[in-house]
Design an enzyme around this catalytic site. Sequence first.
Site, PDB file in Angstrom:
ATOM      1  N   HIS A  82      71.614  51.828  37.892  1.00 46.95           N
ATOM      2  CA  HIS A  82      72.985  51.356  38.049  1.00 46.95           C
ATOM      3  C   HIS A  82      73.945  52.515  37.826  1.00 46.95           C
ATOM      4  CE1 HIS A  82      76.377  48.575  37.817  1.00 46.95           C
ATOM      5  NE2 HIS A  82      76.827  49.351  36.841  1.00 46.95           N
ATOM      6  N   ASP A 161      79.826  36.368  33.880  1.00 50.81           N
ATOM      7  CA  ASP A 161      80.467  37.677  34.059  1.00 50.81           C
ATOM      8  C   ASP A 161      81.402  37.650  35.261  1.00 50.81           C
ATOM      9  OD1 ASP A 161      80.861  40.585  33.708  1.00 50.81           O
ATOM     10  OD2 ASP A 161      79.934  40.601  35.689  1.00 50.81           O
ATOM     11  N   ARG A 168      89.535  39.245  33.401  1.00 53.34           N
ATOM     12  CA  ARG A 168      89.914  40.509  32.742  1.00 53.34           C
ATOM     13  C   ARG A 168      90.728  41.390  33.686  1.00 53.34           C
ATOM     14  NH1 ARG A 168      84.489  42.787  31.868  1.00 53.34           N
ATOM     15  NH2 ARG A 168      85.583  44.638  31.207  1.00 53.34           N
ATOM     16  N   SER A 183      79.335  43.363  30.348  1.00 49.21           N
ATOM     17  CA  SER A 183      79.463  42.937  31.744  1.00 49.21           C
ATOM     18  C   SER A 183      78.371  43.592  32.598  1.00 49.21           C
ATOM     19  CB  SER A 183      80.863  43.330  32.241  1.00 49.21           C
ATOM     20  OG  SER A 183      80.954  43.268  33.622  1.00 49.21           O
ATOM     21  N   LYS A 187      74.372  41.681  33.941  1.00 46.38           N
ATOM     22  CA  LYS A 187      73.897  41.595  35.330  1.00 46.38           C
ATOM     23  C   LYS A 187      72.551  42.289  35.474  1.00 46.38           C
ATOM     24  CE  LYS A 187      77.912  43.132  36.576  1.00 46.38           C
ATOM     25  NZ  LYS A 187      79.353  43.229  36.729  1.00 46.38           N
TER      26      LYS A 187
HETATM   27  N1  URA Z   1      81.735  47.257  36.080  1.00 45.61           N
HETATM   28  C1  URA Z   1      81.323  46.027  35.696  1.00 45.61           C
HETATM   29  O1  URA Z   1      80.397  45.462  36.267  1.00 45.61           O
HETATM   30  N2  URA Z   1      81.976  45.427  34.682  1.00 45.61           N
HETATM   31  C2  URA Z   1      82.993  46.021  34.003  1.00 45.61           C
HETATM   32  O2  URA Z   1      83.523  45.433  33.085  1.00 45.61           O
HETATM   33  C3  URA Z   1      83.401  47.291  34.424  1.00 45.61           C
HETATM   34  C4  URA Z   1      82.744  47.896  35.463  1.00 45.61           C
END
Ligand code: URA
Length: 436
Positions: A82, A161, A168, A183, A187
Amino acid sequence: MRMYDIIMKKRNGGTLTGDEIAFFVEGYTRGEIPDYQVSALMMAIYFQKMTGQETLALTMAMAHSGDMLDLSAIHGIKVDKHSTGGVGDKTSLALAPMVAACGIPVAKMSGRGLGHTGGTIDKLESFPGFTTALSQEQFLENVNRIGIAIMGQTADLAPADRKLYALRDVTATVDNLSLIASSIMSKKLAAGADAIVLDVKTGSGAFMKAEEDARALAAEMVRIGNNAGRRTIAVISDMDQPLGYAVGNALEVREAIDTLKGGGPSDFRELCLTLGTQMLLAGGKTQDPEEAQDMLQKSIENGDALRKLAQFVEAQGGDARAVYDPGLLPHASLQLPLAAPVSGYVSHIACDEVGICSLMLGGGRETKDSQIDLSVGLVLQKKVGDYVEAGEVLAILHANDESRAVQAGERFLKACHIGTQAPGKRPFIKEVLTDF
Ligand code: URA
C-alpha cells in the site's frame, strides 16, 4: 452506553475502552448514530489524540465492520502493498509483476485517484478493455493461475472507514495520525493478506510533508499490523518531487513498462527493488535481502516480469499487445515543451503543484464522479539537482486542449525553481521500519 458520554469522555482527554470504540463504529456503520455526533467525536479525537491501544481498537472495529476477505484459497503467503499516495506513483504497475514473477502471489485491492494523486485502477484502465470488476471467484482463480489480480475496493470492505473518511474529509479531521493509521490499516486487514508492505511517502507531494510525521505514521501502522497478526513492514520514501519522470495515467503506464524492460528512471527502479525485496522477504521467498533483490533484477533481465504484466492485463480483459507496443495506449494530441526561463540548477519542484497541473489537463478527478482523460499529463525532462540552460526543456505537457495546456504550463513553471547552487542531496529511501 450513550454516544454523548463517549464524546464527553474523549473531549475531556479520557481514554476510550474497546467496547466504547466498537459501540460508536458499529452504531455509525448501521446508521444509528448521526453524523453530527460522530463529527464531534472525530474533532475531540483530533485534539485529544488516541493512545496506541485505542488506535488498535478503532482499526479492528473498522476492519470488522464489513467483509473480511478470506484469501486462504490462494496458495502461499499473500503479501499486499500500500502506498500513502503521491504524484507519478505508478509503483504497483511494475512492482506487482516483478514480485509475482518471483513466485509471490499478489492479491490486491486498489483505488481510484482523487485530487492531485492518481490511482492504480485509473492507470491500468489505460489498457483498452481492462477491468477490475472481478467476482471474488475470478479474483482468487487469477491469483492462483497467474500470480496477480487487482480488484476495485468493494462497498462491503471496511464500510465504517468509507463513512468515517467521507465525514472527516468535510469536517477538517483527516490529518490526525491515529485516524489515518486506522483508516489505512482497517482496509488492509480486511483485504486479507498475510503480510503488508507499506510505502509511506514524505515531502511536498505527500500526505505527511514532514519526515518525522511520516515516520510516526509508519511506526503506528507497523505496530497495528503486527499486533493484528500480519507481518507489516514500512518503507519511507521521498515524495518531494514526482516519482520518476511521468505524471498522468497512460504516461505512467509507459514508464512502468520501460522499467520492466530494464530501463526507466533510477528513483522508480530503486523504489520497486526496495519494496519488492521486503515483499519477497515477507512472503518467505528468501531470508537474504541481497538474494531477494537479485531475484527481482533477474525477473526484469529475463523478461519474466514483463510477460507477467501481459498475462495479468489479458486475464483482466485488457489489450496485452500494448505491453509490447505502448503506441496502442491512449495518447494526447498536443505536446507542449516547457522551456527553462533561466540557466541554473533545478533546486525544487513543488510536487503537489505538478499533480495539480496534470489534474488541470484532465488527468485527475476534482470530484468522485469526474471523468478523466487517460492520455494527458506531463513528462519531466529534468529533476531536482539537474543543471539546465535557459531555453532548455524542463518538461513536456501532453494535452488535448490548448488553453488548458497553456494554464497548466504556466503553473508548472511557477512550481519549478531554478537556483544558482546545486541543492543538497535528499536520500530517496529514508528508512525501512520492521517492528515496534
Ligand atoms: N488514506 C486513507 O485511506 N485514509 C486516510 O485517513 C488518509 C489517507
